[in-house]
Design a protein around this motif. Structure first.
Motif, PDB file in Angstrom:
ATOM      1  N   TYR A  90      35.852  39.568  32.715  1.00  0.00           N
ATOM      2  CA  TYR A  90      35.802  38.385  33.577  1.00  0.00           C
ATOM      3  C   TYR A  90      35.793  37.140  32.692  1.00  0.00           C
ATOM      4  CZ  TYR A  90      35.197  41.446  37.525  1.00  0.00           C
ATOM      5  OH  TYR A  90      35.408  42.402  38.492  1.00  0.00           O
ATOM      6  N   THR A  91      36.692  36.208  32.983  1.00  0.00           N
ATOM      7  CA  THR A  91      37.003  35.139  32.051  1.00  0.00           C
ATOM      8  C   THR A  91      36.833  33.754  32.656  1.00  0.00           C
ATOM      9  OG1 THR A  91      39.340  35.017  32.672  1.00  0.00           O
ATOM     10  CG2 THR A  91      38.743  36.616  30.987  1.00  0.00           C
ATOM     11  N   LYS A 277      40.464  57.379  22.560  1.00  0.00           N
ATOM     12  CA  LYS A 277      40.943  57.075  23.899  1.00  0.00           C
ATOM     13  C   LYS A 277      41.356  55.603  23.940  1.00  0.00           C
ATOM     14  CE  LYS A 277      39.892  61.216  25.200  1.00  0.00           C
ATOM     15  NZ  LYS A 277      40.941  62.234  25.437  1.00  0.00           N
ATOM     16  N   ARG A 278      42.595  55.339  24.329  1.00  0.00           N
ATOM     17  CA  ARG A 278      43.163  53.990  24.262  1.00  0.00           C
ATOM     18  C   ARG A 278      43.458  53.516  25.688  1.00  0.00           C
ATOM     19  NH1 ARG A 278      46.114  54.516  18.839  1.00  0.00           N
ATOM     20  NH2 ARG A 278      44.969  56.229  17.892  1.00  0.00           N
ATOM     21  N   VAL A 279      42.702  52.520  26.137  1.00  0.00           N
ATOM     22  CA  VAL A 279      42.672  52.133  27.540  1.00  0.00           C
ATOM     23  C   VAL A 279      43.010  50.648  27.670  1.00  0.00           C
ATOM     24  CG1 VAL A 279      41.242  52.030  29.622  1.00  0.00           C
ATOM     25  CG2 VAL A 279      40.867  53.859  27.937  1.00  0.00           C
ATOM     26  N   THR A 280      43.839  50.299  28.636  1.00  0.00           N
ATOM     27  CA  THR A 280      44.110  48.880  28.894  1.00  0.00           C
ATOM     28  C   THR A 280      43.062  48.307  29.841  1.00  0.00           C
ATOM     29  OG1 THR A 280      45.568  49.374  30.763  1.00  0.00           O
ATOM     30  CG2 THR A 280      46.595  49.146  28.584  1.00  0.00           C
ATOM     31  N   TYR A 281      42.819  47.021  29.701  1.00  0.00           N
ATOM     32  CA  TYR A 281      41.970  46.305  30.648  1.00  0.00           C
ATOM     33  C   TYR A 281      42.710  45.075  31.157  1.00  0.00           C
ATOM     34  CZ  TYR A 281      40.662  42.896  26.956  1.00  0.00           C
ATOM     35  OH  TYR A 281      40.671  41.930  25.975  1.00  0.00           O
ATOM     36  N   GLU A 282      42.266  44.563  32.301  1.00  0.00           N
ATOM     37  CA  GLU A 282      42.850  43.362  32.881  1.00  0.00           C
ATOM     38  C   GLU A 282      41.870  42.202  32.794  1.00  0.00           C
ATOM     39  OE1 GLU A 282      42.664  43.199  37.458  1.00  0.00           O
ATOM     40  OE2 GLU A 282      42.776  45.352  37.028  1.00  0.00           O
ATOM     41  N   LEU A 283      42.365  41.001  33.023  1.00  0.00           N
ATOM     42  CA  LEU A 283      41.535  39.810  33.096  1.00  0.00           C
ATOM     43  C   LEU A 283      41.387  39.381  34.552  1.00  0.00           C
ATOM     44  CD1 LEU A 283      42.808  37.621  30.110  1.00  0.00           C
ATOM     45  CD2 LEU A 283      40.985  39.342  30.128  1.00  0.00           C
ATOM     46  N   GLN A 284      40.164  39.045  34.930  1.00  0.00           N
ATOM     47  CA  GLN A 284      39.880  38.416  36.210  1.00  0.00           C
ATOM     48  C   GLN A 284      38.965  37.227  35.943  1.00  0.00           C
ATOM     49  OE1 GLN A 284      41.251  38.813  39.132  1.00  0.00           O
ATOM     50  NE2 GLN A 284      42.519  40.560  38.542  1.00  0.00           N
ATOM     51  N   ASP A 285      38.542  36.528  36.975  1.00  0.00           N
ATOM     52  CA  ASP A 285      37.836  35.258  36.815  1.00  0.00           C
ATOM     53  C   ASP A 285      36.343  35.367  37.097  1.00  0.00           C
ATOM     54  OD1 ASP A 285      40.332  33.585  36.527  1.00  0.00           O
ATOM     55  OD2 ASP A 285      40.681  34.412  38.523  1.00  0.00           O
ATOM     56  N   VAL A 449      37.178  28.067  38.801  1.00  0.00           N
ATOM     57  CA  VAL A 449      38.568  28.176  39.270  1.00  0.00           C
ATOM     58  C   VAL A 449      39.051  29.616  39.099  1.00  0.00           C
ATOM     59  CG1 VAL A 449      40.929  27.365  38.954  1.00  0.00           C
ATOM     60  CG2 VAL A 449      39.013  25.775  38.658  1.00  0.00           C
ATOM     61  N   GLN A 450      39.742  30.121  40.106  1.00  0.00           N
ATOM     62  CA  GLN A 450      40.312  31.463  40.062  1.00  0.00           C
ATOM     63  C   GLN A 450      41.773  31.384  39.635  1.00  0.00           C
ATOM     64  OE1 GLN A 450      39.383  33.683  43.637  1.00  0.00           O
ATOM     65  NE2 GLN A 450      37.332  32.782  43.780  1.00  0.00           N
ATOM     66  N   LEU A 451      42.029  31.850  38.421  1.00  0.00           N
ATOM     67  CA  LEU A 451      43.369  31.766  37.841  1.00  0.00           C
ATOM     68  C   LEU A 451      44.193  33.025  38.059  1.00  0.00           C
ATOM     69  CD1 LEU A 451      42.639  30.146  34.343  1.00  0.00           C
ATOM     70  CD2 LEU A 451      43.718  29.036  36.295  1.00  0.00           C
ATOM     71  N   PHE A 452      43.537  34.185  38.056  1.00  0.00           N
ATOM     72  CA  PHE A 452      44.257  35.457  38.036  1.00  0.00           C
ATOM     73  C   PHE A 452      44.268  36.106  39.418  1.00  0.00           C
ATOM     74  CE2 PHE A 452      42.868  34.856  33.647  1.00  0.00           C
ATOM     75  CZ  PHE A 452      44.047  35.101  32.961  1.00  0.00           C
ATOM     76  N   ASP A 453      45.414  36.633  39.792  1.00  0.00           N
ATOM     77  CA  ASP A 453      45.574  37.330  41.061  1.00  0.00           C
ATOM     78  C   ASP A 453      44.580  38.487  41.134  1.00  0.00           C
ATOM     79  OD1 ASP A 453      46.416  38.507  43.392  1.00  0.00           O
ATOM     80  OD2 ASP A 453      48.308  39.244  42.576  1.00  0.00           O
ATOM     81  N   ASP A 454      43.823  38.584  42.223  1.00  0.00           N
ATOM     82  CA  ASP A 454      42.797  39.604  42.357  1.00  0.00           C
ATOM     83  C   ASP A 454      43.365  41.009  42.500  1.00  0.00           C
ATOM     84  OD1 ASP A 454      40.818  37.698  42.204  1.00  0.00           O
ATOM     85  OD2 ASP A 454      40.630  37.497  44.373  1.00  0.00           O
ATOM     86  N   ARG A 455      44.560  41.144  43.016  1.00  0.00           N
ATOM     87  CA  ARG A 455      45.200  42.451  43.188  1.00  0.00           C
ATOM     88  C   ARG A 455      44.276  43.453  43.907  1.00  0.00           C
ATOM     89  NH1 ARG A 455      46.900  45.581  39.476  1.00  0.00           N
ATOM     90  NH2 ARG A 455      45.100  45.337  38.128  1.00  0.00           N
TER      91      ARG A 455
END
Length: 460
Positions: A90-91, A277-285, A449-455
């Motif tokens: 969370y960013t 174990k190699r895992v991707t993460y996403e950014l949210q707000d 401010v919410q920048l990233f789509d919540d999906r």
């Protein structure tokens, strides 16, 4: 905006550029796991609403079943298939002009649904964060700006490494400059790093890359303020940096991949780099979660009315990515004591965190106990008795003379100079002054401010 004109007048980044800076500097998190004894998956980074029920008070209870989610995925039973783990940081991005230069404060909060404390009790929510000060921004990332320092949290201590430190290392790619961080596992052992604390990685990425190319090298990295290298069982990689994802061969956690991405290894057992174990993460707000704290935002599902209660004078509302107001402007109360359905723990949420307003005290070493993150400097700042390096208090910088010991102004923020002062309650740096956050001043306060789509509901 050209580099030559960027310093001549106030200017602001676009939404796409702000997103790009957060993706570009998102850290690589090397994590030690503790996934034996049917606790596979416990150490995954996750999303607040991984169980898709819109209720944070049962996150710890439900996360204790994460091994059953993995087992069901392996067996193909369909149980728990509605869950969306979605490892998430969370960013927020704070953008301001100082002396004609554009600077950024980037915050990355690494979320875990559970932790263990020193007494061995389970705890709801884990709140470790990485903060990076980027200076002399001239446009999109990778155009000559520099990292002044980074800060990580370790059990309320705020440990700093500045530019030039041998323990401030990055993975530089065509799509990012990623700070290398090591994170401990969820365990409560006290004689070594534990409780998902963060440390800086003391090895260069070039060295790590040679180790990853070896079929026999143990997955270990050097960390600050500790002897020897620490074991690594996971690498969490920002999915918004294609070059980093490719270099690691990282994948997102879905129902189909969960079994293969869960470490079943004890924290004392080494694995080789090929078995990491190699895992991707996403950014949210951060601003995605703030409305849940709001007095009119259904807070009672997630938070208690006991202290800390945080009052904030807000000049602008919090809106969703689609523009729907979720928190109104004016004087607002936020409740920040965690509600835990198991009643084992009641930790504090975002509005009560000292780093949210920049009022934490810096530590040079992971073993320092002075200051912490909620000591004299935070208290003096709220009382507006702490004078910054430019002679301003919180109230005089903001112009809100009635705020001391009464409320926070929405845009109160203390920018640290990056130097450690051994005097409790004293920090080098300055309060961002007056209308710093307005576009006309070249500013942007992304905490709200919410920048990233919540999906919502989507797999990675």
């Amino acid at each position: 905006m050209s580099a030559s004109s960027a310093h001549a007048q106030a200017w602001t980044l676009s939404t796409a550029q702000r997103q790009a800076f957060l993706q570009y500097y998102a850290p690589i998190v090397f994590k030690r796991g503790n996934g034996n004894d049917s606790r596979h998956g416990y150490d995954w980074i996750t999303n607040f609403d991984f169980d898709q029920d819109g209720d944070f008070s049962n996150n710890k209870l439900h996360w204790k079943s994460i091994n059953q989610y993995v087992d069901a995925a392996r067996a193909g039973t369909g149980a728990y298939s509605h869950w969306r783990i979605r490892p998430t940081l969370y960013t927020s991005l704070i953008e301001f002009m100082d002396g004609g230069a554009k600077n950024l404060v980037l915050t990355f909060h690494i979320y875990h649904a559970l932790d263990k404390n020193a007494a061995g009790d389970w705890q709801l929510h884990d709140w470790e964060r990485v903060e990076i000060l980027v200076k002399n921004v001239v446009g999109s990332p990778g155009n000559g700006e520099s990292v002044a320092y980074a800060v990580v949290t370790q059990h309320k201590r705020n440990v700093i490494r500045d530019q030039g430190s041998a323990e401030l290392n990055f993975m530089q790619t065509t799509t990012g400059k990623h700070l290398l961080i090591w994170q401990a596992e969820w365990s409560d052992k006290l004689l070594a790093p534990h409780g998902q604390e963060l440390r800086f990685v003391g090895d260069t990425y070039a060295w790590i890359a040679t180790q990853m190319a070896s079929s026999t090298a143990k997955a270990e990295v050097d960390v600050n303020n500790d002897d020897g290298r620490k074991k690594v069982h996971y690498a969490f990689v920002p999915q918004g940096s294609p070059a980093a994802v490719s270099a690691f061969g990282a994948r997102g956690i879905t129902y189909a991949t969960a079994d293969s991405l869960a470490s079943r290894t004890d924290n004392g057992t080494s694995v080789t780099w090929p078995n990491l174990k190699r895992v991707t993460y996403e950014l949210q707000d951060l601003a995605d979660i703030l409305p849940t704290h709001w007095q009119y935002g259904g807070y009672a599902t997630h938070w208690l009315t006991t202290d800390p209660v945080v009052d904030v004078w807000m000049e602008s509302p919090i809106a969703s990515e689609s523009g729907v107001t979720q928190v109104s402007s004016g004087m607002n109360r936020f409740f920040a004591k965690t509600r835990d359905i198991e009643n084992e723990d009641d930790r504090e949420g975002y509005p009560a965190k000292s780093w949210f307003f920049g009022t934490y005290e810096l530590n040079a070493n992971a073993s320092d106990t002075g200051g912490g993150g909620s000591g004299a400097f935070k208290d003096n700042s709220y009382a507006s008795t702490a004078v910054d390096s430019r002679g301003q208090t919180r109230a005089s910088a903001s112009g809100y003379s009635t705020s001391p010991n009464s409320f926070w102004w929405q845009h109160d923020y203390f920018v640290h100079a990056g130097t450690v002062d051994s005097t409790d309650g004293v920090e080098a740096g300055f309060w961002l002054p007056g209308p710093w956050y307005l576009p006309a001043s070249g500013g942007f306060d992304g905490r709200w401010v919410q920048l990233f789509d919540d999906r919502p509901g989507q797999e990675p």
